[in-house]
Design an enzyme around this catalytic site. Sequence first.
Site, PDB file in Angstrom:
ATOM      1  N   LYS A  55       0.828  -1.206   0.000  1.00  0.00           N
ATOM      2  CA  LYS A  55       0.000   0.000   0.000  1.00  0.00           C
ATOM      3  C   LYS A  55       0.862   1.256   0.000  1.00  0.00           C
ATOM      4  CE  LYS A  55      -3.907  -2.191   2.341  1.00  0.00           C
ATOM      5  NZ  LYS A  55      -4.743  -2.257   3.574  1.00  0.00           N
ATOM      6  N   CYS A  75      -0.582   0.875   6.233  1.00  0.00           N
ATOM      7  CA  CYS A  75      -0.932  -0.001   7.359  1.00  0.00           C
ATOM      8  C   CYS A  75      -1.929  -1.058   6.906  1.00  0.00           C
ATOM      9  CB  CYS A  75      -1.558   0.788   8.510  1.00  0.00           C
ATOM     10  SG  CYS A  75      -0.557   2.097   9.198  1.00  0.00           S
ATOM     11  N   ASP A  76      -1.909  -2.192   7.574  1.00  0.00           N
ATOM     12  CA  ASP A  76      -2.932  -3.202   7.344  1.00  0.00           C
ATOM     13  C   ASP A  76      -3.116  -3.997   8.635  1.00  0.00           C
ATOM     14  OD1 ASP A  76      -4.541  -4.536   4.988  1.00  0.00           O
ATOM     15  OD2 ASP A  76      -3.819  -6.156   6.273  1.00  0.00           O
ATOM     16  N   SER A  77      -4.351  -4.370   8.929  1.00  0.00           N
ATOM     17  CA  SER A  77      -4.649  -5.085  10.166  1.00  0.00           C
ATOM     18  C   SER A  77      -5.488  -6.322   9.902  1.00  0.00           C
ATOM     19  CB  SER A  77      -5.400  -4.169  11.148  1.00  0.00           C
ATOM     20  OG  SER A  77      -4.636  -3.049  11.500  1.00  0.00           O
TER      21      SER A  77
END
Length: 208
Positions: A55, A75-77
């Site tokens: 990203k 960010c990624d969760s």
Amino acid sequence: MRFVLGSASPARLSVLRAAGIDPLVRVSGVDEDAVAARLSDPSPAELVTALAEAKAQAVVDSLGEDVPDAVVVGCDSMLSMNWDGVDRIVGKPATPEIAAERWKHMAGGTGELFTGHAVVRVEEGVATATATRHLATTVRFSTPSEDEIDAYIATGEPLAVAGGFTLDGLGGWFVEGVDGDPSSVIGISLPLTRTLLADVGVSVVSLW
């Protein structure tokens, strides 16, 4: 130098603004399934970190001459839980039916919320440094009633967030506590982001 947030998440934006940064928001548009498909049996940490880096890089590639100097943050969760003896990685539920099924397992249990972070420094339009890392935080869920779960899902909030819950919204009513960094559960860890900024040669206080 601009702080560029590669995410449409209002929760991440709110965390940053409350912490003294008003970022430029650029949504990456990354095909998350395609990124995941390129990985061979990734761990939750590897998956969220790879997605965060993809990203951030996509946003870097989209920056124009109007943003020649920046730090781009991706960010990624995802939530990792053990259901019926099987470890599962769950992202956004997308449908009420999936959200309801997940909450049947989440209620009264715990999960590990993994958040991947990537920071790319851009100087004169060129990416000059990248730093990545992940953070895992234990989330302890309460046991909402069936009516409470139905009402929560009906709001639509859990459908578009990792794990099907929020800490800073309506879902906060159903979280007993967290063991770790609360800002990471919301979507972006302030302490880790500060560390990654330092890794690419930028002091967070210079961005306030």
